[in-house]
Design a protein around this motif. Structure first.
Motif, short mmCIF file in Angstrom:
data_model
loop_
_atom_site.label_atom_id
_atom_site.label_comp_id
_atom_site.label_asym_id
_atom_site.label_seq_id
_atom_site.Cartn_x
_atom_site.Cartn_y
_atom_site.Cartn_z
N CYS A 1 -1.38 11.39 8.98
CA CYS A 1 -0.92 12.67 9.55
C CYS A 1 -1.64 13.84 8.87
O CYS A 1 -2.82 14.07 9.13
CB CYS A 1 0.60 12.76 9.43
SG CYS A 1 1.29 14.17 10.28
N ASP A 2 -0.95 14.53 7.98
CA ASP A 2 -1.57 15.72 7.39
C ASP A 2 -1.71 15.65 5.87
O ASP A 2 -1.77 16.68 5.21
CB ASP A 2 -0.81 16.99 7.82
CG ASP A 2 0.64 16.97 7.38
OD1 ASP A 2 1.14 15.88 7.04
OD2 ASP A 2 1.26 18.04 7.38
N GLU A 3 -1.74 14.42 5.34
CA GLU A 3 -2.03 14.26 3.91
C GLU A 3 -3.19 13.28 3.76
O GLU A 3 -3.16 12.20 4.33
CB GLU A 3 -0.82 13.67 3.16
CG GLU A 3 0.01 14.70 2.43
CD GLU A 3 1.19 15.17 3.24
OE1 GLU A 3 1.65 14.38 4.08
OE2 GLU A 3 1.62 16.32 3.03
N THR A 4 -4.22 13.69 3.00
CA THR A 4 -5.30 12.77 2.68
C THR A 4 -4.96 12.21 1.31
O THR A 4 -4.88 12.97 0.34
CB THR A 4 -6.66 13.49 2.57
OG1 THR A 4 -6.75 14.45 3.63
CG2 THR A 4 -7.82 12.53 2.63
N ALA A 5 -4.72 10.88 1.24
CA ALA A 5 -4.23 10.34 -0.03
C ALA A 5 -4.93 9.05 -0.40
O ALA A 5 -5.35 8.27 0.45
CB ALA A 5 -2.73 10.11 0.06
N ALA A 6 -5.05 8.83 -1.72
CA ALA A 6 -5.63 7.58 -2.24
C ALA A 6 -4.89 7.20 -3.52
O ALA A 6 -4.40 8.08 -4.25
CB ALA A 6 -7.12 7.76 -2.51
N ALA A 7 -4.79 5.89 -3.76
CA ALA A 7 -4.07 5.41 -4.95
C ALA A 7 -4.66 4.08 -5.40
O ALA A 7 -5.20 3.33 -4.59
CB ALA A 7 -2.59 5.24 -4.64
N SER B 1 -2.94 5.31 -10.30
CA SER B 1 -3.18 6.69 -9.87
C SER B 1 -2.66 6.86 -8.45
O SER B 1 -2.56 5.90 -7.70
CB SER B 1 -4.68 7.01 -9.91
OG SER B 1 -5.36 6.25 -8.94
N SER B 2 -2.31 8.10 -8.13
CA SER B 2 -1.88 8.44 -6.77
C SER B 2 -2.20 9.91 -6.57
O SER B 2 -1.56 10.77 -7.18
CB SER B 2 -0.39 8.18 -6.61
OG SER B 2 0.05 8.61 -5.34
N VAL B 3 -3.21 10.20 -5.77
CA VAL B 3 -3.60 11.60 -5.59
C VAL B 3 -3.62 11.93 -4.10
O VAL B 3 -3.77 11.05 -3.26
CB VAL B 3 -5.00 11.91 -6.21
CG1 VAL B 3 -4.99 11.67 -7.70
CG2 VAL B 3 -6.08 11.10 -5.56
N LEU B 4 -3.42 13.21 -3.81
CA LEU B 4 -3.46 13.58 -2.39
C LEU B 4 -3.82 15.03 -2.20
O LEU B 4 -3.69 15.86 -3.12
CB LEU B 4 -2.13 13.27 -1.69
CG LEU B 4 -0.84 13.96 -2.07
CD1 LEU B 4 -0.71 15.34 -1.45
CD2 LEU B 4 0.34 13.11 -1.60
N HIS B 5 -4.29 15.30 -0.99
CA HIS B 5 -4.49 16.68 -0.57
C HIS B 5 -3.56 16.92 0.60
O HIS B 5 -3.64 16.22 1.62
CB HIS B 5 -5.94 16.94 -0.16
CG HIS B 5 -6.11 18.29 0.46
ND1 HIS B 5 -6.23 18.46 1.83
CD2 HIS B 5 -6.13 19.52 -0.10
CE1 HIS B 5 -6.32 19.77 2.07
NE2 HIS B 5 -6.28 20.42 0.93
N PRO C 1 -13.69 13.20 -1.93
CA PRO C 1 -13.20 13.67 -3.23
C PRO C 1 -11.84 13.08 -3.64
O PRO C 1 -11.63 12.81 -4.83
CB PRO C 1 -13.09 15.20 -3.06
CG PRO C 1 -13.34 15.50 -1.63
CD PRO C 1 -14.05 14.32 -1.05
N ILE C 2 -10.97 12.82 -2.68
CA ILE C 2 -9.65 12.28 -3.04
C ILE C 2 -9.77 10.83 -3.54
O ILE C 2 -9.17 10.46 -4.56
CB ILE C 2 -8.67 12.40 -1.83
CG1 ILE C 2 -8.22 13.85 -1.64
CG2 ILE C 2 -7.46 11.50 -1.99
CD1 ILE C 2 -7.41 14.46 -2.78
#
Ligand code: KG4
Ligand code: ZN
Length: 344
Positions: A16-22, A32-36, A63-64
């Motif tokens: 949806c509207d979160e770009t996330a990687a973990a 790790s768990s990061v998001l934009h 980048p994420i």
């Protein structure tokens, strides 16, 4: 004895509207768990604009993922399995994550696991807790509201769902009726708190037999109640007293009590059907709401059931939950081919 293979999973979420990687590993768990979050980007439009969302995912995915790897102190070559959300969600958004995952999996010659976003939300409650099976899970966000009987990891049954709007969608739409910005859920909670979560307007509970939910009727009920109070003009579709903070607090407060009652009603019916469950969980963006969380925790406590709800960062969309599902699916060898499509 631990019979699990030692695996390092990279989870990717872009439905949806979160770009996330973990990054999640068998022996150390979540590294790790990061998001934009694109919330600010969509705010002027009063909701998520699919084209804007996909473009932002394209910009942020590299980048994420890079940040998720470096925070976990891992290199791309250390990843054994790439887990990616393939459904449900916005097509253009899902495609960005899936194409990225396919490309890195291909270059690294490592397998892919396809993850259902809703299974991810269910699993989010396991990131910080050991939950005994079987249990009931309410997942509520801007895009979905459902009730599951969870029997094991990856083994769950949909026993109720919204027949129209999602709970978060109802919060957002009602918030917009009373002139609040998108997303309305968090603002509704703030206003309701000022009115002490008092049930001033007694909105209809939509009580019916069965485990499904319906929230579009609630929105209409709030709308006509505002019209009746001379606070909303149907012709111009505008609130007539935009500075009446007391009215907004009363609407927000009554709304939250009403939604808590609806959740409790469905859970009570589900407990009659499935008395063997030992616990309840509450997940998804709407589970950020402390009032709803406390009401459901109390409800569970009174019925001698355990209650679990993730921290806020795992209630809203994230890739930690996707990596977690990716891990247990990979342990079972449930890999997908590189021809995998979105919605598969
Ligand atoms: O899970 P999420 O981040 O994205 C979707 O998958 O939809 O959920 C977002 C939804 C929005 O509708 C938002 O208004 C709602 O969750 N929400 C809340 C609260 N925080 C977010 N609803 C009620 N109270 C909150 N504190
Ligand atoms: Zn979600």
């Amino acid at each position: 004895m631990n019979m699990q293979k030692q695996l390092t999973i990279l989870g990717i979420e872009s439905s949806c509207d979160e770009t996330a990687a973990a990054v999640y590993t068998t022996d150390q768990g979540l590294l790790s768990s990061v998001l934009h979050s694109q919330t600010a980007l969509h705010m002027p439009y009063g909701g998520v604009v699919p084209e804007v969302a996909s473009r932002s995912h394209i910009e942020k995915i590299t980048p994420i993922v890079t940040e998720a790897l470096s925070t976990a102190n891992k290199k791309l070559e250390d990843i054994d399995v790439f887990a990616v959300t393939t459904k449900p969600g916005l097509a253009g958004s899902l495609l960005v994550g899936l194409c990225f995952a396919k490309a890195v999996a291909y270059t690294q010659q490592k397998p892919i696991v396809a993850v259902n976003h809703l299974e991810g939300h269910i699993a989010s409650a396991h990131l910080e807790n050991n939950i005994p099976f079987p249990y009931l899970c309410i997942t509520a966000s801007g895009g979905h509201t459902a009730l599951y009987l969870v029997k094991n990891f990856g083994d769950f049954e949909l026993i109720g769902q919204t027949v129209d709007d999602a709970a978060g969608e109802a919060f957002d739409k009602i918030a917009s009726l009373i002139g609040l910005e998108y997303p309305g859920g968090p603002l509704i909670e703030k206003l309701a708190q000022k009115h002490n979560f008092e049930d001033v307007f007694h909105y209809p509970r939509m009580r019916k037999k069965g485990l499904d939910f319906s929230f579009s009727g609630l929105k209409t009920a709030v709308l006509y109640d505002l019209v009746k109070r001379g606070a909303y003009d149907l012709a111009t579709k505008k609130i007539l007293k935009p500075h009446d903070m007391l009215l907004k607090e009363q609407v927000a407060s009554s709304l939250l009590v009403c939604v808590a009652d609806i959740f409790e009603d469905r859970l009570a019916q589900a407990l009659e059907l499935y008395p063997q469950v030992t616990a309840l969980s509450f997940v998804g963006g709407v589970a950020c709401n402390n009032y709803l969380k406390e009401r459901l925790a109390l409800f569970a406590h009174k019925r001698k059931k355990l209650f679990f709800s993730p921290s806020k960062k795992y209630c809203t969309d994230n890739a930690a939950m996707i990596a977690f599902v990716g891990h247990y699916k990979a342990q079972k060898g449930l890999f997908a081919p590189l021809t995998l499509e979105i919605f598969e």
